[in-house]
Design a protein around this motif. Structure first.
Motif, PDB file in Angstrom:
ATOM      1  N   SER A  10       2.199  -6.056 -52.317  1.00  0.00           N
ATOM      2  CA  SER A  10       3.637  -5.432 -51.347  1.00  0.00           C
ATOM      3  C   SER A  10       4.386  -3.978 -51.675  1.00  0.00           C
ATOM      4  O   SER A  10       3.632  -4.202 -52.814  1.00  0.00           O
ATOM      5  CB  SER A  10       5.411  -6.116 -51.055  1.00  0.00           C
ATOM      6  OG  SER A  10       5.579  -6.153 -52.424  1.00  0.00           O
ATOM      7  N   VAL A  11       4.477  -2.908 -50.672  1.00  0.00           N
ATOM      8  CA  VAL A  11       4.357  -1.382 -50.791  1.00  0.00           C
ATOM      9  C   VAL A  11       5.721  -1.203 -50.111  1.00  0.00           C
ATOM     10  O   VAL A  11       5.722  -1.206 -49.154  1.00  0.00           O
ATOM     11  CB  VAL A  11       3.724  -0.398 -50.106  1.00  0.00           C
ATOM     12  CG1 VAL A  11       4.196   1.115 -50.319  1.00  0.00           C
ATOM     13  CG2 VAL A  11       2.304  -0.337 -50.900  1.00  0.00           C
ATOM     14  N   ALA A  12       6.481  -0.949 -50.548  1.00  0.00           N
ATOM     15  CA  ALA A  12       7.735  -0.384 -50.143  1.00  0.00           C
ATOM     16  C   ALA A  12       8.159   0.611 -50.014  1.00  0.00           C
ATOM     17  O   ALA A  12       7.752   2.151 -50.715  1.00  0.00           O
ATOM     18  CB  ALA A  12       9.380  -0.920 -51.228  1.00  0.00           C
ATOM     19  N   ALA A  13       8.283   1.531 -48.027  1.00  0.00           N
ATOM     20  CA  ALA A  13       7.032   2.567 -48.159  1.00  0.00           C
ATOM     21  C   ALA A  13       8.954   3.666 -48.473  1.00  0.00           C
ATOM     22  O   ALA A  13       9.117   4.373 -48.426  1.00  0.00           O
ATOM     23  CB  ALA A  13       6.759   2.479 -46.961  1.00  0.00           C
ATOM     24  N   LEU A  14      10.216   2.916 -47.431  1.00  0.00           N
ATOM     25  CA  LEU A  14      11.115   3.337 -48.346  1.00  0.00           C
ATOM     26  C   LEU A  14      12.326   2.528 -48.299  1.00  0.00           C
ATOM     27  O   LEU A  14      12.425   1.173 -48.229  1.00  0.00           O
ATOM     28  CB  LEU A  14      12.004   3.732 -46.416  1.00  0.00           C
ATOM     29  CG  LEU A  14      10.783   5.210 -46.039  1.00  0.00           C
ATOM     30  CD1 LEU A  14      11.460   5.042 -44.303  1.00  0.00           C
ATOM     31  CD2 LEU A  14      10.983   6.280 -46.304  1.00  0.00           C
ATOM     32  N   GLY A  29       7.991  15.967 -49.874  1.00  0.00           N
ATOM     33  CA  GLY A  29       7.583  15.155 -50.912  1.00  0.00           C
ATOM     34  C   GLY A  29       6.531  14.872 -50.601  1.00  0.00           C
ATOM     35  O   GLY A  29       5.431  15.212 -50.078  1.00  0.00           O
ATOM     36  N   PRO A  30       5.859  13.965 -52.005  1.00  0.00           N
ATOM     37  CA  PRO A  30       4.206  14.418 -51.643  1.00  0.00           C
ATOM     38  C   PRO A  30       3.717  12.719 -51.434  1.00  0.00           C
ATOM     39  O   PRO A  30       4.466  12.774 -50.584  1.00  0.00           O
ATOM     40  CB  PRO A  30       4.562  13.699 -53.667  1.00  0.00           C
ATOM     41  CG  PRO A  30       6.050  13.282 -53.654  1.00  0.00           C
ATOM     42  CD  PRO A  30       7.068  13.818 -52.990  1.00  0.00           C
ATOM     43  N   SER A  31       2.323  13.258 -51.024  1.00  0.00           N
ATOM     44  CA  SER A  31       1.751  12.037 -50.378  1.00  0.00           C
ATOM     45  C   SER A  31       2.157  11.015 -50.803  1.00  0.00           C
ATOM     46  O   SER A  31       2.612  10.284 -51.734  1.00  0.00           O
ATOM     47  CB  SER A  31      -0.064  12.598 -50.339  1.00  0.00           C
ATOM     48  OG  SER A  31      -0.583  11.692 -50.351  1.00  0.00           O
ATOM     49  N   GLY A  32       2.509   9.519 -49.933  1.00  0.00           N
ATOM     50  CA  GLY A  32       2.181   8.836 -49.211  1.00  0.00           C
ATOM     51  C   GLY A  32       4.077   8.074 -50.213  1.00  0.00           C
ATOM     52  O   GLY A  32       4.486   6.848 -50.911  1.00  0.00           O
ATOM     53  N   SER A  33       5.077   8.860 -50.187  1.00  0.00           N
ATOM     54  CA  SER A  33       6.277   9.325 -50.150  1.00  0.00           C
ATOM     55  C   SER A  33       7.237   8.873 -49.256  1.00  0.00           C
ATOM     56  O   SER A  33       8.495   8.714 -49.203  1.00  0.00           O
ATOM     57  CB  SER A  33       7.299  10.675 -50.673  1.00  0.00           C
ATOM     58  OG  SER A  33       6.617  11.378 -49.992  1.00  0.00           O
ATOM     59  N   GLY A  34       6.166   8.366 -48.327  1.00  0.00           N
ATOM     60  CA  GLY A  34       7.503   7.807 -47.169  1.00  0.00           C
ATOM     61  C   GLY A  34       7.565   8.328 -45.840  1.00  0.00           C
ATOM     62  O   GLY A  34       8.541   8.946 -45.018  1.00  0.00           O
ATOM     63  N   LYS A  35       7.452   9.734 -45.624  1.00  0.00           N
ATOM     64  CA  LYS A  35       7.536  10.505 -44.618  1.00  0.00           C
ATOM     65  C   LYS A  35       7.403   9.928 -43.670  1.00  0.00           C
ATOM     66  O   LYS A  35       8.259  10.782 -42.641  1.00  0.00           O
ATOM     67  CB  LYS A  35       7.204  11.934 -45.223  1.00  0.00           C
ATOM     68  CG  LYS A  35       7.029  12.608 -46.692  1.00  0.00           C
ATOM     69  CD  LYS A  35       6.395  14.000 -46.548  1.00  0.00           C
ATOM     70  CE  LYS A  35       5.201  14.034 -46.670  1.00  0.00           C
ATOM     71  NZ  LYS A  35       4.751  13.196 -48.169  1.00  0.00           N
ATOM     72  N   SER A  36       6.060  10.176 -43.197  1.00  0.00           N
ATOM     73  CA  SER A  36       5.143   9.465 -41.858  1.00  0.00           C
ATOM     74  C   SER A  36       7.043   8.310 -41.744  1.00  0.00           C
ATOM     75  O   SER A  36       7.006   7.945 -40.600  1.00  0.00           O
ATOM     76  CB  SER A  36       4.021   9.664 -41.766  1.00  0.00           C
ATOM     77  OG  SER A  36       3.667  10.613 -41.939  1.00  0.00           O
ATOM     78  N   SER A  37       6.474   7.194 -42.918  1.00  0.00           N
ATOM     79  CA  SER A  37       7.447   6.008 -42.244  1.00  0.00           C
ATOM     80  C   SER A  37       8.886   6.432 -41.864  1.00  0.00           C
ATOM     81  O   SER A  37       8.962   5.989 -40.699  1.00  0.00           O
ATOM     82  CB  SER A  37       7.432   5.027 -43.293  1.00  0.00           C
ATOM     83  OG  SER A  37       5.809   4.752 -44.018  1.00  0.00           O
ATOM     84  N   LEU A  38       9.549   7.561 -42.694  1.00  0.00           N
ATOM     85  CA  LEU A  38      10.622   7.798 -41.796  1.00  0.00           C
ATOM     86  C   LEU A  38      10.774   8.278 -40.234  1.00  0.00           C
ATOM     87  O   LEU A  38      11.875   7.903 -39.595  1.00  0.00           O
ATOM     88  CB  LEU A  38      11.361   9.258 -43.230  1.00  0.00           C
ATOM     89  CG  LEU A  38      12.697   9.560 -43.053  1.00  0.00           C
ATOM     90  CD1 LEU A  38      13.873   9.036 -43.020  1.00  0.00           C
ATOM     91  CD2 LEU A  38      12.664  10.463 -43.576  1.00  0.00           C
TER      92      LEU A  38
HETATM   93  N1  LIG Z   1       1.196   0.324 -41.469  1.00  0.00           N
HETATM   94  C1  LIG Z   1       0.950   0.615 -43.373  1.00  0.00           C
HETATM   95  N2  LIG Z   1       0.518  -0.568 -44.074  1.00  0.00           N
HETATM   96  C2  LIG Z   1       0.616  -0.656 -44.985  1.00  0.00           C
HETATM   97  N3  LIG Z   1       1.017   0.133 -46.100  1.00  0.00           N
HETATM   98  C3  LIG Z   1       1.777   1.874 -45.908  1.00  0.00           C
HETATM   99  C4  LIG Z   1       1.363   1.760 -43.854  1.00  0.00           C
HETATM  100  N4  LIG Z   1       1.985   2.980 -43.409  1.00  0.00           N
HETATM  101  C5  LIG Z   1       2.296   2.678 -44.677  1.00  0.00           C
HETATM  102  N5  LIG Z   1       1.970   2.196 -45.628  1.00  0.00           N
HETATM  103  C6  LIG Z   1       2.243   3.236 -47.402  1.00  0.00           C
HETATM  104  O1  LIG Z   1       3.192   3.775 -47.490  1.00  0.00           O
HETATM  105  C7  LIG Z   1       3.966   4.395 -48.221  1.00  0.00           C
HETATM  106  C8  LIG Z   1       4.312   5.851 -47.228  1.00  0.00           C
HETATM  107  O2  LIG Z   1       3.207   5.883 -46.373  1.00  0.00           O
HETATM  108  P1  LIG Z   1       3.850   7.029 -46.028  1.00  0.00           P
HETATM  109  O3  LIG Z   1       5.574   6.847 -44.897  1.00  0.00           O
HETATM  110  O4  LIG Z   1       2.422   7.552 -44.515  1.00  0.00           O
HETATM  111  O5  LIG Z   1       3.688   8.938 -46.718  1.00  0.00           O
HETATM  112  P2  LIG Z   1       3.765   9.897 -46.359  1.00  0.00           P
HETATM  113  O6  LIG Z   1       3.789  10.110 -45.163  1.00  0.00           O
HETATM  114  O7  LIG Z   1       4.880  10.549 -47.166  1.00  0.00           O
HETATM  115  O8  LIG Z   1       2.154  10.207 -46.553  1.00  0.00           O
HETATM  116  C9  LIG Z   1       2.621   4.519 -48.417  1.00  0.00           C
HETATM  117  O9  LIG Z   1       1.970   3.752 -50.368  1.00  0.00           O
HETATM  118  C10 LIG Z   1       1.696   4.397 -47.562  1.00  0.00           C
HETATM  119  O10 LIG Z   1       0.378   3.497 -48.314  1.00  0.00           O
END
Ligand SMILES: Nc1ncnc2c1ncn2[C@@H]1O[C@H](COP(=O)(O)OP(=O)(O)O)[C@@H](O)[C@H]1O
Ligand SMILES: [Mg+2]
Lengths: 201, 245
Positions: free
Chosen positions: B25-29, B46-55
């Motif tokens: 599991s990945v804790a995105a936020l 924030g760095p790539s993968g830090s959760g920006k798009s998720s937010l």
């Molecule tokens: N749909 C998804 N399924 C699995 N992991 C995801 C998904 N979306 C994002 N992640 C993971 O969540 C983390 C944050 O992703 P993301 O919000 O896209 O970061 P950012 O936009 O800052 O690059 C990353 O580790 C990414 O791999």
């Protein structure tokens, strides 16, 4: 920043007295560099001593007027002709600080970088706001000031990008160190043994 | 705009988003608290993968949190069904996706007008507002183009026009300047800034400090957590003194 050359350049324009030079300098650079009037007079004394300006005496209202000499004009000319020396503005304290930080044990470099990043972005926000406000109701006199602001914006942006790079390097190094120690653990060799083996080579 | 300045438009309370479960599991936020007021422009870095798009996705109701609450104009998104959520997105929330997400079979102006039309605005009126939004982002001449007749930068601006059309109270933009040259990128910042000045709450994800600097507040995110925030000082004298002048 050369006050000496700046004052000379203004005198090239026309003869002026001390206070006028200060006002003129500040208005042309958007008051970026507040000039102390004492500095102006000391600089004028030195310029006169060196033969680059001459004292034309009192204008009748108690102001001592200075004008530029041919030698002075030459000096202005070569100032504009020569690029600014690289070591002139940046005795880059930030670079020095980080270089020391990475070599000293117990210093949290990531925290230093982040604190600096916040400070830099905050400054960038301010420059951007001032620039936006100035550009929105721009007067002709603002052109020089906008150039100065742009320069500050570019410098600060470069600083942030450099901080990003420093951070990326540190992450890379940490990961390399981690995978190296993992490799050593998996072969059952300690780092002390590796060091001794390397020393023997 | 009908929204009062200073009124809270977006609130995230203890928001967590975890993808997958178990060991992978990945804790995105993690435990994200954030509010954005009407008239406020917030940048997220924030760095790539830090959760920006998720937010951003969570804030726009495109995704649901694993735990925690998300409120848009005080409405808890958790209480909304899919239809209500879609309606909220068409009316109140403008979203610029990292990959534009435009409909290839529609013209640029039709794409921009789409959210209004779907929401029942008569076609003529929706189209008129679409042209207005396209003027604002500086692409009036692209109205009748299809996606495959536009560059990446042009498509990006169509996506931005679509996000600001109508009375959007919350505008969410995920790296909207990625495909743009620096002059056009600055133009986009001007548009977002003016939307905020008109009363919208704006959240922009960017990795460019120059663009983040247009915001009232910059939020730094790392490993799914908000680690810092920077707000401008608005004190030019002090700031220039600090710059060493
Ligand atoms: N749909 C998804 N399924 C699995 N992991 C995801 C998904 N979306 C994002 N992640 C993971 O969540 C983390 C944050 O992703 P993301 O919000 O896209 O970061 P950012 O936009 O800052 O690059 C990353 O580790 C990414 O791999
Ligand atoms: Mg992203």
């Amino acid at each position: 920043m050369s006050i000496r050359h700046s004052l000379l350049a203004l005198l090239q324009d026309q003869p002026r007295y001390g206070y006028q030079l200060r006002v003129e300098f500040e208005s042309r650079t958007g008051a970026t560099w507040p000039l102390n009037i004492g500095q102006v007079y000391t600089t004028l004394d030195r310029l006169e001593r060196d033969g680059l300006v001459q004292n034309d005496g009192d204008d009748g209202e108690g102001h001592v007027i200075y004008s530029i000499t041919p030698e002075g004009s030459l000096a202005v000319r070569s100032w504009f002709d020569a690029p600014v020396e690289r070591n002139n503005p940046p005795r880059n304290e930030l670079a020095i600080k980080l270089a020391l930080a990475v070599t000293l044990p117990g210093v949290d470099v990531a925290a230093i970088i982040q604190a600096q990043r916040v400070a830099s972005i905050r400054a960038l926000q301010d420059y951007t706001k001032v620039r936006r406000d100035t550009a929105a109701n721009q007067r002709p006199a603002d052109t020089a000031w906008l150039l100065v602001l742009d320069s500050l914006i570019f410098q600060t942006e470069a600083e942030v990008r450099w901080l990003d790079l420093c951070e990326a390097r540190m992450v890379q190094q940490a990961e390399a160190a981690k995978s190296q120690s993992a490799r050593q653990q998996s072969t059952g060799v300690t780092s002390e043994e590796v060091r001794r083996a390397e020393a023997r080579r | 705009m009908s929204v009062q300045r200073g009124q809270q438009v977006l609130e995230l309370a203890k928001v967590c988003r975890t993808f997958g479960d178990g060991a992978t599991s990945v804790a995105a936020l993690r435990d994200v608290d954030l509010t954005i007021d009407a008239g406020e422009f917030v940048a997220v870095m924030g760095p790539s993968g830090s959760g920006k798009s998720s937010l951003l996705a969570l804030s726009g109701g495109l995704d649901r949190p694993t735990s925690g609450g998300i409120f848009v104009e005080s409405t808890p998104l958790a209480d909304l069904g899919l239809n209500e959520l879609a309606r909220l997105r068409r009316r109140a929330v403008g979203y610029v996706f990292q990959d534009f997400n435009l409909v290839p079979t529609l013209t640029a102006a039709e794409n921009v007008a789409l959210p209004l039309e779907l929401d029942g605005t008569p076609s003529r009126e929706a189209y008129r507002q679409a042209r207005e939004a396209m003027d604002l982002v500086g692409i009036p001449e692209l109205a009748n183009r299809f996606m495959d007749e536009m560059s990446g930068g042009q498509q990006q601006r169509v996506a931005i026009a679509r996000a600001i059309i109508g009375e959007r109270r919350l505008i969410l933009a995920d790296e909207p300047t990625g495909a743009l040259d620096s002059t056009t990128g600055q133009g986009v910042m001007e548009v977002l800034r003016s939307r905020a000045d008109a009363g919208a709450a704006v959240m922009l994800v960017t990795h460019e400090a120059r663009h983040a600097a247009w915001a009232d507040r910059v939020v730094f995110i790392r490993d799914g957590r908000i680690v810092d925030q920077a707000a401008a000082m608005h004190d030019p004298a002090m700031l220039l003194a600090q710059a060493g002048f």
